[in-house]
Design a protein around this motif. Sequence first.
Motif, mmCIF file in Angstrom:
data_model
loop_
_atom_site.group_PDB
_atom_site.id
_atom_site.type_symbol
_atom_site.label_atom_id
_atom_site.label_comp_id
_atom_site.label_asym_id
_atom_site.label_seq_id
_atom_site.Cartn_x
_atom_site.Cartn_y
_atom_site.Cartn_z
ATOM 1 N N GLU A 31 -53.722 -3.554 11.153
ATOM 2 C CA GLU A 31 -53.127 -4.995 10.648
ATOM 3 C C GLU A 31 -53.754 -5.315 9.232
ATOM 4 O O GLU A 31 -53.081 -5.842 8.497
ATOM 5 C CB GLU A 31 -53.519 -6.054 11.677
ATOM 6 N N VAL A 32 -55.020 -4.938 9.270
ATOM 7 C CA VAL A 32 -55.827 -5.356 7.730
ATOM 8 C C VAL A 32 -55.556 -4.033 6.905
ATOM 9 O O VAL A 32 -56.289 -4.075 5.778
ATOM 10 C CB VAL A 32 -57.277 -5.550 7.965
ATOM 11 N N GLY A 33 -54.793 -2.842 7.230
ATOM 12 C CA GLY A 33 -54.286 -1.778 6.248
ATOM 13 C C GLY A 33 -55.396 -0.875 6.233
ATOM 14 O O GLY A 33 -55.517 -0.104 5.035
ATOM 15 N N LEU A 34 -56.239 -0.503 7.253
ATOM 16 C CA LEU A 34 -57.248 0.491 7.480
ATOM 17 C C LEU A 34 -56.964 1.480 8.556
ATOM 18 O O LEU A 34 -56.169 1.113 9.359
ATOM 19 C CB LEU A 34 -58.735 -0.243 7.721
ATOM 20 N N PRO A 35 -57.251 2.739 8.362
ATOM 21 C CA PRO A 35 -56.931 3.859 9.292
ATOM 22 C C PRO A 35 -57.311 3.653 10.780
ATOM 23 O O PRO A 35 -58.507 3.115 10.895
ATOM 24 C CB PRO A 35 -57.552 5.105 8.730
ATOM 25 N N PRO A 116 -50.953 3.382 2.160
ATOM 26 C CA PRO A 116 -51.839 4.276 3.083
ATOM 27 C C PRO A 116 -52.055 5.743 2.837
ATOM 28 O O PRO A 116 -52.903 6.236 3.559
ATOM 29 C CB PRO A 116 -50.881 4.137 4.188
ATOM 30 N N THR A 117 -51.588 6.054 1.751
ATOM 31 C CA THR A 117 -51.815 7.499 1.497
ATOM 32 C C THR A 117 -53.383 7.734 0.382
ATOM 33 O O THR A 117 -53.346 8.901 0.309
ATOM 34 C CB THR A 117 -50.667 8.181 0.927
ATOM 35 N N SER A 135 -56.009 10.089 5.214
ATOM 36 C CA SER A 135 -55.733 10.788 6.506
ATOM 37 C C SER A 135 -56.791 11.272 7.319
ATOM 38 O O SER A 135 -56.566 11.650 8.658
ATOM 39 C CB SER A 135 -54.475 11.706 6.095
ATOM 40 N N ALA A 136 -57.940 11.466 6.652
ATOM 41 C CA ALA A 136 -59.232 11.971 7.498
ATOM 42 C C ALA A 136 -59.584 11.181 8.500
ATOM 43 O O ALA A 136 -60.438 11.466 9.354
ATOM 44 C CB ALA A 136 -60.507 12.333 6.634
#
Length: 175
Positions: A31-35, A116-117, A135-136
């Motif tokens: 929701e907050v844009g974190l992995p 997100p990348t 991505s990690a």
Amino acid sequence: MALVAEEVKARAEVYHGDELCKEKSQLLLKEVGLPNGLLPLQDIEECGYDRETGFVWLKQKKSRTHKFEQIGKLVSYGTEVTAYVEQNKIKRLSGVKAKELFVWIGLSEICVDDPPTGKITFKTPTGLFRSYPVSAFEVEEKVKEVKENKEVHVKETVEVKETNLEEKKRRGMLI
């Protein structure tokens, strides 16, 4: 040691139990844009989120060390992890340490650049920082996999039953 005051709990969304807390913490991260793999905690007893202030806490039964395989880093999560979240950022983080050479260093902030990348940056109270690929810290969502596997299994079962019915009709076993 209770880090979360009762008045904060009173106005927050509070959840109990490992399974529900894992689900809610992953949803919050997304929701907050974190992995979604940023907090790989286990045996979570309680988690909460005060949307008004952005305050988040997670309590687990015991401290846990996790290795993020893609970057080869060890991170330690204490029994209580607290932070303030906002879009693409975690501030005033407590209860999380990263191992750098032979020393455990407390982390105070995490932010994502160009989600997100993009890159995710971890900062210490002294101003030191490290950046890694987002991505990690992402994990596949197991809920979707299970649901999709069930749908495939149901579809295969229906197809088998229909085939068996047609075969019985062809042989004259069913009228």
